[in-house]
Write a protein that holds these residues in place. Structure first.
Motif, PDB file in Angstrom:
ATOM      1  N   ARG A   1       0.923  -1.261  -0.016  1.00 52.77           N
ATOM      2  CA  ARG A   1      -0.118   0.201   0.057  1.00 52.77           C
ATOM      3  C   ARG A   1       0.780   1.107  -0.079  1.00 52.77           C
TER       4      ARG A   1
ATOM      5  N   LYS B   1       0.854   4.139  -2.771  1.00 52.89           N
ATOM      6  CA  LYS B   1       0.483   5.491  -2.571  1.00 52.89           C
ATOM      7  C   LYS B   1       1.752   6.570  -3.093  1.00 52.89           C
ATOM      8  N   HIS B   2       2.921   6.111  -3.049  1.00 51.25           N
ATOM      9  CA  HIS B   2       4.231   6.723  -3.274  1.00 51.25           C
ATOM     10  C   HIS B   2       4.428   6.381  -4.879  1.00 51.25           C
TER      11      HIS B   2
END
Length: 425
Positions: A232, A236-237
């Motif tokens: 995750r 996200k990045h």
């Protein structure tokens, strides 16, 4: 953190004052010195034992399988343990495995299946040691010194590697492969002792650890939660994910050079172990020079500029290593120059990305996030190794170097076209 603050605190002088980090680097340098000796001796041993380029490619592919299959799991475990203990145990284990290999070879009992078993076990230990070392850096240094610290660590370990490569050929010629590899085993043990004396600051603050964690994380489900959390975080990045996939392609392109370096030296450059040491040593020398430059000046440039410049330099110089094959004189010196240029490009491409990951990742997640990123970056290596070994039976080594080098350099176009990459990194 402002750019001005980062720049003002960069430099070797500030890093030297952080005693635990300097002790940590000394332990890494000892291990790297021995490992570089072993890299020459082991490659020479495999080629002399088998004479098969395909087998060399297969062994290199197998070397990366544990990282791809188990790297994230190992990173999640490392986040729950003392990184110092992990490093000490893994260095001790690797020293033992290397020593066993040397003894088997010395007694004339070393078989091909032994090479596969030792390679897998060694790689499995590296799955734990690499994220532990990565996790150690932000624990030992303030964030403002991460780029300089990573650059200095790269230069110092590469300098140790350069020393090992410089003496590898002489050791093989004087004491033989067996004793050369045994020396590496002893250096791993020495590194373990040095690492055991590093004093780490207190554990990361609780806010660095995900709020999803609780007492249930002592169960196997907790490890699964940790690994999902890393996925995750990478998702996200997005820049971490994009650059990791790009570096997987870069590693794929570099495989012909890594797999065929020994045959390249023997069959094309007509040099011995000393020639292999020279090329490897100058490549490492380029890494040292590039790392030292970044320690002092790297923070003055955007990370995106450094990464793109490094990939282009690496790819073009890689392609030019094919030129000595079409010359009748000065083959080794010319190859040495291009290997030096390749070395200059590697830290430019990789160090800024590692620093960016340390800046955006909480300390309590760094082990598994770095392991996941490493898994993504090396995911194409086994395929590249197998393809390189097989392709070498049909395509000449110089043509492989030219084609892969040009493809590698062209991959930088992808980053040049990404405004998000140029603005964010």
């Amino acid at each position: 953190m402002s750019e001005g603050t980062a720049v003002s605190k960069q430099g070797i002088g500030e890093l030297i004052q952080v005693k635990p980090y300097m002790q940590f680097m000394l332990g890494k340098m000892v291990a790297r010195f021995g490992d570089s000796i072993d890299s020459i001796a082991y490659s020479w041993m495999v080629y002399m034992l088998t004479g098969s380029k395909l087998l060399m490619g297969t062994l290199l592919a197998v070397n990366f399988l544990p990282n791809i299959l188990l790297g994230l799991f190992a990173g999640a475990i490392v986040d729950r343990m003392s990184p110092k203990k992990v490093i000490v145990l893994t260095n001790s284990g690797r020293g033992l495995l290397v020593g066993i290999t040397a003894l088997l070879f010395g007694m004339g009992e070393l078989q091909v299946w032994h090479l596969f078993v030792v390679t897998i076990l060694n790689s499995l230990l590296e799955c734990f040691s690499s994220p532990a070392e990565m996790s150690s850096v932000p624990r030992l240094l303030p964030q403002s010194l991460l780029l300089s610290g990573n650059a200095m660590s790269s230069s110092a370990t590469r300098l140790a590697e350069l020393g090992g490569l410089a003496v590898a050929g002489a050791l093989i010629a004087t004491v033989g492969i067996t004793w050369t590899i045994l020396i590496d085993a002893g250096l791993f043990a020495w590194s373990a002792v040095l690492m055991s004396r590093v004093v780490y600051p207190s554990s990361p603050k609780t806010e660095d650890v995900s709020p999803e964690k609780d007492s249930s994380l002592s169960a196997p489900q907790g490890l699964l939660t940790d690994m999902i959390e890393a996925f995750r975080f990478i998702r996200k990045h997005a820049l971490l994910l994009i650059t990791s996939i790009l570096f997987a392609f870069v590693n794929f392109c570099l495989m012909p050079f890594n797999v065929l370096r020994t045959p390249y030296v023997i069959d094309i450059l007509h040099a011995g172990a000393g020639g292999l040491s020279l090329l490897s040593g100058l490549m490492v020398g380029g890494m040292v020079l590039s790392g030292l430059w970044m320690t002092h000046r790297g923070s003055s440039y955007p990370k995106s500029v450094l990464i793109i410049s490094g990939i282009i330099l690496l790819g073009l110089s890689y392609a030019m290593t094919a030129l000595p094959a079409y010359m009748s004189t000065n083959q080794l010196p010319l190859a040495a120059i291009f290997c030096l240029m390749m070395g200059l490009g590697i830290p430019l491409a990789t160090t800024p990305l590692a620093s960016y990951m340390m800046e955006v990742t909480p300390s309590g997640m760094l082990g598994r996030v770095s392991a996941l990123q490493s898994m993504l970056c090396v995911s194409a290596i086994p395929l590249g190794s197998l393809v390189s070994g097989a392709a070498a039976e049909w395509v000449s080594t110089p043509l492989l170097f030219i084609g892969c080098g040009i493809l590698l350099a062209m991959s930088a176009i992808f980053l040049l076209l990404s405004k998000t990459f140029r603005r964010s990194i």
